[in-house]
Design an enzyme around this catalytic site. Structure first.
Site, PDB file in Angstrom:
ATOM      1  N   LYS A  24       0.487  -1.304  -0.164  1.00 54.67           N
ATOM      2  CA  LYS A  24      -0.770  -0.094  -0.091  1.00 54.67           C
ATOM      3  C   LYS A  24       0.716   0.948  -0.394  1.00 54.67           C
ATOM      4  CE  LYS A  24      -1.950   1.818   3.842  1.00 54.67           C
ATOM      5  NZ  LYS A  24      -1.966   2.997   3.945  1.00 54.67           N
ATOM      6  N   ASN A  25       1.823   1.155   0.794  1.00 53.08           N
ATOM      7  CA  ASN A  25       2.745   2.394   1.306  1.00 53.08           C
ATOM      8  C   ASN A  25       3.919   2.670  -0.563  1.00 53.08           C
ATOM      9  OD1 ASN A  25       1.272   3.045   3.239  1.00 53.08           O
ATOM     10  ND2 ASN A  25       3.393   2.707   5.224  1.00 53.08           N
ATOM     11  N   CYS A 118      -5.729   7.268   8.785  1.00 54.77           N
ATOM     12  CA  CYS A 118      -5.528   7.183  10.532  1.00 54.77           C
ATOM     13  C   CYS A 118      -5.575   7.907  11.858  1.00 54.77           C
ATOM     14  CB  CYS A 118      -4.772   5.599  10.605  1.00 54.77           C
ATOM     15  SG  CYS A 118      -4.996   4.740   9.786  1.00 54.77           S
ATOM     16  N   ARG A 123      -0.248  14.111  13.603  1.00 55.86           N
ATOM     17  CA  ARG A 123       0.221  13.793  11.688  1.00 55.86           C
ATOM     18  C   ARG A 123       0.615  14.815  10.696  1.00 55.86           C
ATOM     19  NH1 ARG A 123      -1.524   7.694   9.450  1.00 55.86           N
ATOM     20  NH2 ARG A 123       0.614   7.979   8.766  1.00 55.86           N
ATOM     21  N   ASP A 309       5.028   0.089  12.366  1.00 59.94           N
ATOM     22  CA  ASP A 309       3.281  -0.145  11.708  1.00 59.94           C
ATOM     23  C   ASP A 309       3.398  -1.845  12.144  1.00 59.94           C
ATOM     24  OD1 ASP A 309       2.808   2.312  10.237  1.00 59.94           O
ATOM     25  OD2 ASP A 309       3.157   1.226   8.426  1.00 59.94           O
ATOM     26  N   ARG A 401      -8.176  -0.763   4.454  1.00 58.97           N
ATOM     27  CA  ARG A 401      -7.371   0.176   3.782  1.00 58.97           C
ATOM     28  C   ARG A 401      -6.092  -0.376   3.258  1.00 58.97           C
ATOM     29  NH1 ARG A 401      -6.509   5.290   7.139  1.00 58.97           N
ATOM     30  NH2 ARG A 401      -5.386   5.449   5.288  1.00 58.97           N
TER      31      ARG A 401
HETATM   32  C1  UD1 Z   1       4.246   6.885   6.466  1.00 59.29           C
HETATM   33  C2  UD1 Z   1       3.528   6.034   5.622  1.00 59.29           C
HETATM   34  C3  UD1 Z   1       2.855   5.283   7.242  1.00 59.29           C
HETATM   35  C4  UD1 Z   1       3.741   4.735   8.773  1.00 59.29           C
HETATM   36  C5  UD1 Z   1       4.868   5.930   8.695  1.00 59.29           C
HETATM   37  C6  UD1 Z   1       6.095   5.882   9.324  1.00 59.29           C
HETATM   38  C7  UD1 Z   1       2.393   5.861   3.961  1.00 59.29           C
HETATM   39  C8  UD1 Z   1       1.306   6.306   3.269  1.00 59.29           C
HETATM   40  N1  UD1 Z   1       2.083   6.212   5.333  1.00 59.29           N
HETATM   41  O1  UD1 Z   1       3.463   7.803   7.029  1.00 59.29           O
HETATM   42  O2  UD1 Z   1       2.175   3.846   7.586  1.00 59.29           O
HETATM   43  O3  UD1 Z   1       3.330   4.129   9.921  1.00 59.29           O
HETATM   44  O4  UD1 Z   1       5.403   6.605   7.598  1.00 59.29           O
HETATM   45  O5  UD1 Z   1       6.934   4.305   9.002  1.00 59.29           O
HETATM   46  O6  UD1 Z   1       3.795   5.464   3.535  1.00 59.29           O
HETATM   47  N2  UD1 Z   1       6.255  14.401  11.008  1.00 59.29           N
HETATM   48  C9  UD1 Z   1       6.011  15.752  11.255  1.00 59.29           C
HETATM   49  N3  UD1 Z   1       5.222  16.654   9.873  1.00 59.29           N
HETATM   50  C10 UD1 Z   1       5.478  16.179   9.222  1.00 59.29           C
HETATM   51  C11 UD1 Z   1       5.655  15.074   8.675  1.00 59.29           C
HETATM   52  C12 UD1 Z   1       5.766  13.912   9.629  1.00 59.29           C
HETATM   53  O7  UD1 Z   1       5.826  16.455  12.542  1.00 59.29           O
HETATM   54  O8  UD1 Z   1       5.503  16.816   7.834  1.00 59.29           O
HETATM   55  C13 UD1 Z   1       6.090  13.509  12.005  1.00 59.29           C
HETATM   56  C14 UD1 Z   1       4.517  12.986  12.191  1.00 59.29           C
HETATM   57  O9  UD1 Z   1       4.106  13.554  13.023  1.00 59.29           O
HETATM   58  C15 UD1 Z   1       5.363  10.846  12.877  1.00 59.29           C
HETATM   59  C16 UD1 Z   1       7.181  11.041  11.798  1.00 59.29           C
HETATM   60  O10 UD1 Z   1       7.216  12.313  11.792  1.00 59.29           O
HETATM   61  O11 UD1 Z   1       5.690  11.729  13.878  1.00 59.29           O
HETATM   62  C17 UD1 Z   1       6.686  10.248  10.933  1.00 59.29           C
HETATM   63  O12 UD1 Z   1       5.619  10.393  10.377  1.00 59.29           O
HETATM   64  P1  UD1 Z   1       6.394  10.149   8.142  1.00 59.29           P
HETATM   65  O13 UD1 Z   1       7.168   9.632   8.684  1.00 59.29           O
HETATM   66  O14 UD1 Z   1       5.446  11.378   7.922  1.00 59.29           O
HETATM   67  O15 UD1 Z   1       4.932   9.310   8.333  1.00 59.29           O
HETATM   68  P2  UD1 Z   1       3.833   9.028   6.824  1.00 59.29           P
HETATM   69  O16 UD1 Z   1       5.144   9.887   5.749  1.00 59.29           O
HETATM   70  O17 UD1 Z   1       2.893  10.023   7.433  1.00 59.29           O
END
Ligand code: UD1
Length: 420
Positions: A24-25, A118, A123, A309, A401
């Protein structure tokens, strides 16, 4: 529409073979990347998921020609006619934010609302916006929408991420491949899905190097052509079915997976005393016939650490293993939504902020529980397989999802599970 439930009667040992779906990711950023292609993009091994359907609808609404034939999605973005994604679609799927970099790369302008997804933490998207601004994008807030414009086109830039965010890394890559000049991403995410995206972009003519390491360098090119690519196997789904085998003291052969991507979870299975054998490049045999014990402490980290995850799935499994297991969640601030539901099934779990302490219980028993997020929902399925009696899981749209026909897959290896 009446909300469906998963109804599971536990106590059956799983045995047989499961073919692992595409990730999915990976498929979501890959579908976003097709927006940049001036030519046909063909993606193989696309899983049938509601999140992938949402991405498909986003492409459709952008005016891309898309079709799906079983697990092959074909996108032709040549006639793309729109750069605004409706609010309802961006809210439906948080990871829709990855389209922002791609649309900006293609059109230089995009109107966007805050994404949904989620309930596992705030996020935020601050890193995404910080990076895009460094690349010449001007962002203006307008009644819940962001108006993003690059008046002089997207410019290559040096970007140091405060945290190796997966989504931000992917978004920057998508904005950068056709930008003017060179982009460097420092402290980039190293997840396998980032590598998969880089491989597809390069097949289409991009110049991306360093993916999988902490520094990714992208030399902007004039345009991307089409390309053909196979989505990598889903490492979290693989870990899920490994946990399902283990909790039922069963034995499963998982095929069409990729064991390299699971190296962070193998040591935990070893500590638990669960036999895991890797064959060829893509097959994993799990045998949980012997008694297992708690692996001690599990701390989530960015790749190549133990994936956040997989944490809920291991929590379900360790609730019935002798000893105490301590989980420390370092990635998301509220990722223990499944704990109260596991407690309903008889688990003994104490949550103190980002730490969960799981004490062994002799048995779990079926109850009515509710999924609060994707992997937490899958953890409830995992636990239910070991429960005495019947478990009914509601809000299973979260599970859909990320898992392709989870009930059919588990039924094929002996579980008593129905969707009602
Ligand atoms: C992706 C994955 C999700 C996984 C996560 C961490 C997808 C679609 N989803 O989510 O399944 O759990 O990586 O491996 O690929 N953060 C900030 N500011 C930002 C962006 C992120 O503070 O602008 C923080 C988030 O709150 C979180 C951390 O960074 O605490 C990691 O988030 P991130 O790696 O961005 O996760 P996703 O890309 O949303």
């Amino acid at each position: 529409m009446v909300e469906q439930k998963l109804v599971i009667e536990g106590g059956r040992r799983l045995q047989g073979e499961i073919q692992i779906q595409g990730a999915k990711n990976s498929v979501l950023p890959l579908l976003a990347a097709t927006v940049l292609c001036k030519g046909e993009a063909v993606l193989h091994n696309c899983p049938r998921l509601t999140d992938a359907d949402a991405a498909f609808r986003i492409l459709d609404c952008l005016g891309c020609k898309c079709s799906r034939e079983k697990s092959v999605i074909t996108v032709n973005a040549e006639q793309m006619s729109n750069n605004h994604v409706p609010d309802a679609l961006t809210r439906e799927m948080r990871s829709s934010i990855v389209f922002l970099g791609a649309i900006l790369g293609r059109c230089g302008h995009c109107r966007w609302s805050m994404p949904g997804g989620c309930q596992i933490g705030q996020r935020p998207i601050g890193f995404h916006l910080y990076a895009l601004k460094r690349m010449g994008v001007v962002v203006e807030n307008d009644g819940g929408f962001m108006d993003c414009t690059a008046p002089k086109g997207i410019q290559g830039a040096k970007i140091s991420l405060p945290f190796p965010s997966v989504g931000a890394t992917e978004n920057i890559m998508l904005a950068a491949v056709t930008a003017k000049g060179r982009t460097e991403i420092h402290n980039a995410a190293r997840e396998p899905e980032v590598v998969d995206l880089a491989e597809f972009l390069n097949k289409c003519g991009a110049k991306v190097t360093g993916a999988g390491g902490s520094t990714i360098v992208i030399e902007g090119v004039e345009k991307l052509s089409g390309g053909e690519h196979t989505v990598i196997p889903d490492r979290i789904v693989t870990a899920t079915y490994m946990c399902c085998a283990a909790i039922t003291r069963g034995e499963l052969l998982l095929t069409k997976t990729k064991h390299d991507d699971l190296s962070p979870v193998f040591p935990i299975f070893e500590k638990m005393g669960c036999s895991v054998y890797c064959f060829d490049k893509d097959r994993i045999y799990v045998n949980a016939r012997k008694a297992m014990v708690s692996p001690g402490k599990i701390v989530t980290h960015v790749h190549p650490g133990f994936p956040t995850d997989s944490q809920p799935l291991l929590m379900a499994l360790t609730s019935v293993l002798s000893g105490t297991t301590i989980f420390e969640e370092t990635i998301f601030e509220s990722r223990f939504n499944h704990a109260p539901e596991l407690i309903r099934l008889g688990a003994k779990i104490d949550v103190i902020e980002r730490v969960a302490i799981v004490e062994w219980v002799e048995r779990l028993s079926g109850a009515n529980v509710r999924a609060f997020d994707l992997r937490g929902g899958a953890a409830l399925v995992t636990a239910a397989l070991a429960c005495e009696g019947v478990t009914k899981i509601s809000e299973i749209h979260y599970i859909d999802r990320g898992y392709e026909a989870i009930e059919e897959v588990l039924r094929s290896v002996g579980a008593n599970i129905k969707r009602k």
